[in-house]
Design a protein around this motif. Structure first.
Motif, PDB file in Angstrom:
ATOM      1  N   ALA A 115     162.564  13.398  76.624  1.00 54.07           N
ATOM      2  CA  ALA A 115     161.751  13.107  77.802  1.00 54.07           C
ATOM      3  C   ALA A 115     160.526  12.273  77.433  1.00 54.07           C
ATOM      4  O   ALA A 115     160.034  12.313  76.302  1.00 54.07           O
ATOM      5  CB  ALA A 115     161.326  14.406  78.470  1.00 54.07           C
ATOM      6  N   ASP A 116     160.039  11.499  78.409  1.00 51.01           N
ATOM      7  CA  ASP A 116     158.882  10.639  78.170  1.00 51.01           C
ATOM      8  C   ASP A 116     157.575  11.406  78.088  1.00 51.01           C
ATOM      9  O   ASP A 116     156.588  10.909  77.566  1.00 51.01           O
ATOM     10  CB  ASP A 116     158.775   9.593  79.291  1.00 51.01           C
ATOM     11  CG  ASP A 116     159.903   8.572  79.230  1.00 51.01           C
ATOM     12  OD1 ASP A 116     160.412   8.341  78.118  1.00 51.01           O
ATOM     13  OD2 ASP A 116     160.282   8.042  80.289  1.00 51.01           O
ATOM     14  N   SER A 117     157.560  12.609  78.615  1.00 51.00           N
ATOM     15  CA  SER A 117     156.333  13.391  78.668  1.00 51.00           C
ATOM     16  C   SER A 117     156.614  14.791  78.160  1.00 51.00           C
ATOM     17  O   SER A 117     157.402  15.533  78.767  1.00 51.00           O
ATOM     18  CB  SER A 117     155.814  13.442  80.117  1.00 51.00           C
ATOM     19  OG  SER A 117     154.634  14.191  80.203  1.00 51.00           O
ATOM     20  N   LEU A 118     156.003  15.149  77.052  1.00 53.24           N
ATOM     21  CA  LEU A 118     156.344  16.400  76.378  1.00 53.24           C
ATOM     22  C   LEU A 118     155.150  17.339  76.211  1.00 53.24           C
ATOM     23  O   LEU A 118     154.014  16.889  76.035  1.00 53.24           O
ATOM     24  CB  LEU A 118     156.914  16.124  74.985  1.00 53.24           C
ATOM     25  CG  LEU A 118     158.333  15.586  74.862  1.00 53.24           C
ATOM     26  CD1 LEU A 118     158.662  15.362  73.399  1.00 53.24           C
ATOM     27  CD2 LEU A 118     159.344  16.533  75.485  1.00 53.24           C
ATOM     28  N   ILE A 119     155.458  18.637  76.266  1.00 47.84           N
ATOM     29  CA  ILE A 119     154.566  19.680  75.771  1.00 47.84           C
ATOM     30  C   ILE A 119     155.244  20.264  74.541  1.00 47.84           C
ATOM     31  O   ILE A 119     156.397  20.703  74.618  1.00 47.84           O
ATOM     32  CB  ILE A 119     154.340  20.783  76.816  1.00 47.84           C
ATOM     33  CG1 ILE A 119     153.599  20.233  78.035  1.00 47.84           C
ATOM     34  CG2 ILE A 119     153.560  21.946  76.195  1.00 47.84           C
ATOM     35  CD1 ILE A 119     153.490  21.236  79.170  1.00 47.84           C
ATOM     36  N   LEU A 120     154.567  20.214  73.412  1.00 48.50           N
ATOM     37  CA  LEU A 120     155.097  20.830  72.195  1.00 48.50           C
ATOM     38  C   LEU A 120     154.546  22.233  72.042  1.00 48.50           C
ATOM     39  O   LEU A 120     153.396  22.500  72.401  1.00 48.50           O
ATOM     40  CB  LEU A 120     154.720  20.013  70.960  1.00 48.50           C
ATOM     41  CG  LEU A 120     155.431  18.691  70.701  1.00 48.50           C
ATOM     42  CD1 LEU A 120     155.007  18.140  69.343  1.00 48.50           C
ATOM     43  CD2 LEU A 120     156.938  18.843  70.766  1.00 48.50           C
ATOM     44  N   THR A 121     155.355  23.124  71.496  1.00 45.20           N
ATOM     45  CA  THR A 121     154.875  24.460  71.163  1.00 45.20           C
ATOM     46  C   THR A 121     155.124  24.708  69.682  1.00 45.20           C
ATOM     47  O   THR A 121     156.136  24.266  69.130  1.00 45.20           O
ATOM     48  CB  THR A 121     155.591  25.553  71.979  1.00 45.20           C
ATOM     49  OG1 THR A 121     156.988  25.618  71.612  1.00 45.20           O
ATOM     50  CG2 THR A 121     155.464  25.280  73.471  1.00 45.20           C
ATOM     51  N   LEU A 122     154.182  25.398  69.050  1.00 42.84           N
ATOM     52  CA  LEU A 122     154.299  25.741  67.639  1.00 42.84           C
ATOM     53  C   LEU A 122     154.144  27.250  67.464  1.00 42.84           C
ATOM     54  O   LEU A 122     153.225  27.856  68.018  1.00 42.84           O
ATOM     55  CB  LEU A 122     153.229  25.030  66.812  1.00 42.84           C
ATOM     56  CG  LEU A 122     153.391  23.523  66.623  1.00 42.84           C
ATOM     57  CD1 LEU A 122     152.188  22.959  65.877  1.00 42.84           C
ATOM     58  CD2 LEU A 122     154.671  23.200  65.867  1.00 42.84           C
ATOM     59  N   ASN A 123     155.064  27.818  66.711  1.00 44.92           N
ATOM     60  CA  ASN A 123     155.003  29.231  66.358  1.00 44.92           C
ATOM     61  C   ASN A 123     155.019  29.297  64.844  1.00 44.92           C
ATOM     62  O   ASN A 123     156.083  29.189  64.225  1.00 44.92           O
ATOM     63  CB  ASN A 123     156.199  29.980  66.965  1.00 44.92           C
ATOM     64  CG  ASN A 123     156.141  31.478  66.726  1.00 44.92           C
ATOM     65  OD1 ASN A 123     155.415  31.963  65.858  1.00 44.92           O
ATOM     66  ND2 ASN A 123     156.917  32.229  67.484  1.00 44.92           N
ATOM     67  N   ALA A 124     153.841  29.419  64.260  1.00 43.51           N
ATOM     68  CA  ALA A 124     153.692  29.322  62.808  1.00 43.51           C
ATOM     69  C   ALA A 124     153.603  30.707  62.183  1.00 43.51           C
ATOM     70  O   ALA A 124     152.766  31.523  62.577  1.00 43.51           O
ATOM     71  CB  ALA A 124     152.450  28.508  62.455  1.00 43.51           C
TER      72      ALA A 124
END
Length: 401
Positions: free
Chosen positions: A3-12
């Motif tokens: 997708a052209d518009s993203l929300i990234l999530t990180l679980n570290a």
């Protein structure tokens, strides 16, 4: 095509880093890309990135020298992920295990927020530092990028004073030594999903069993957390893969006085060498224990102990609720171990719970018999989606638009 518009999530975590990308323009936040960097700090790191259909976009064995800690891993992940994303990253949402008393809702990350969260590291030494490392790395490389911290403790903030209070002097309680609860992002997702799939049950008295390497229970009343098994730290409550769960505090005193163990050595013991690993003689994974149970008495005993303690916890949560309308199993073990689910429910038959063995064996969503006095369900949790939803909410709020 991503997708052209993203929300990234990180679980570290201390040895892993999970990433997911969601379509920010989709009201349902459809998954676009996901990845897992495992073996951080070990001799065998691995980075796998797939699209939403599970097709591999990358399967690599990163250099050990560049995979020694969560911050290095995040830098390497960003480098490998960037060419696979043609669109714009609007924000990054992070899972943070401990928010203390101050952070009771998702919060925009700033340097000051990171430092306040770092002070909580003694309350979650296995997780907190790893959670914060990617925030610092992204803040240095992309200071203009919105970052949002989402807390596992926040979902439980509405619990009563009676539930949160520990029977210790008030000055300790004033300093924040009380029960917080964890796995809140998972419980939030299950509560929301229940309202859609089973609205009648969602308005009632439900115990959710989040069973994974970390394990806990949550009592939901009308979708709100009213009790949970974890407390001041993520060591409390149920036995886990390598953590003991509820433990007589006198044992810690014994280790200090009689065994002359340092606080650091005790911490390592409690977080890495207890739980199912200790009971079985070295195996922390339920899948391994199940394969060994037929021929290994210690493996069988470890699983039996695990199920017994979960059942005890369900009764404790039902006591707070004043009854039980439903039991929901979720997370890695809860979703995939028919063995554990059956063993748990066997201890609860006196309450009128009745398992449908065929439905349980096939991991159906509803695994109770029609005669059961409470529903028994298996539901997949999605902490990454929950983080993305919270991040999207902050993105579109007037103060951050």
């Amino acid at each position: 095509m991503i997708a052209d518009s993203l929300i990234l999530t990180l679980n570290a975590g201390s040895s892993s880093l999970k990433v997911a990308g969601f379509n920010a323009e989709d009201p349902e936040l459809g998954l676009c890309i996901k990845g897992a960097f495992t073996g951080i700090g070990s001799a065998h790191p691995r980075l796998v990135i797939t699209d939403r259909d599970g097709t591999h976009l990358l399967d690599a064995l990163p250099p050990v020298a560049q995979s020694q800690n969560p911050e290095d891993a995040q830098t390497l992940l960003a480098r490998e992920l960037t060419p696979l994303i043609s669109g714009h990253i609007h924000a990054v949402g992070h899972r943070v295990v401990h928010g203390g008393d101050a952070f009771n809702q998702p919060t925009v990350v700033t340097d000051a927020v990171i430092e306040r969260l770092a002070r909580l590291t003694p309350l979650a030494p296995l997780h907190q530092g790893a959670n914060l490392a990617p925030m610092r790395s992204i803040a240095r490389r992309r200071p203009e990028l919105l970052q949002v911290a989402c807390f596992d403790t926040a979902f439980h903030h509405g619990q009563s004073a009676q539930v949160r209070r520990l029977p210790i002097p008030a000055w300790l309680d004033d300093e924040g030594v009380h029960r917080y609860g964890f796995h809140g992002l998972s419980y939030d997702y299950i509560a929301r999903t229940l309202k859609i799939r089973a609205p009648a049950l969602a308005s009632g008295r439900v115990v959710v069993a989040h069973l994974g390497a970390g394990a806990s229970l949550c009592a939901l009343q009308n979708g709100q957390s009213v009790d949970t098994t974890m407390g001041f730290t993520a060591l409390d409550g149920l036995p886990m893969g390598t953590r003991p769960g509820r433990l007589d505090a006198g044992i810690v005193l014994y280790l200090m006085r009689e065994k002359r163990m340092s606080p650091e050595a005790i911490e390592h013991l409690l977080y890495h060498d207890c739980g199912l690993k200790a009971l079985s003689g070295g195996h922390a994974e339920v899948s391994e224990l199940e394969s060994l149970a037929a021929t290994d008495e210690r493996a069988e005993a470890a699983l039996a102990y695990f199920a017994w303690r979960i059942a005890q916890g369900v009764v404790e949560m039902a006591t707070t609720l004043g009854g039980l309308d439903g039991l929901v199993f979720t997370a890695g073990i809860g979703e995939h171990s028919a063995y554990v689910r059956k063993a748990v429910v066997a201890h609860l038959e006196w309450l009128g719970l009745a398992l449908d063995d065929t439905a349980n064996a096939t991991h159906a969503e509803c695994i109770h018999q029609r005669t059961s006095r409470a529903e028994i369900r298996v539901m997949a949790t999605d902490e990454a989606w929950m983080i993305a939803r919270h991040t999207q909410t902050l993105m579109t709020s007037p103060s951050h638009s």
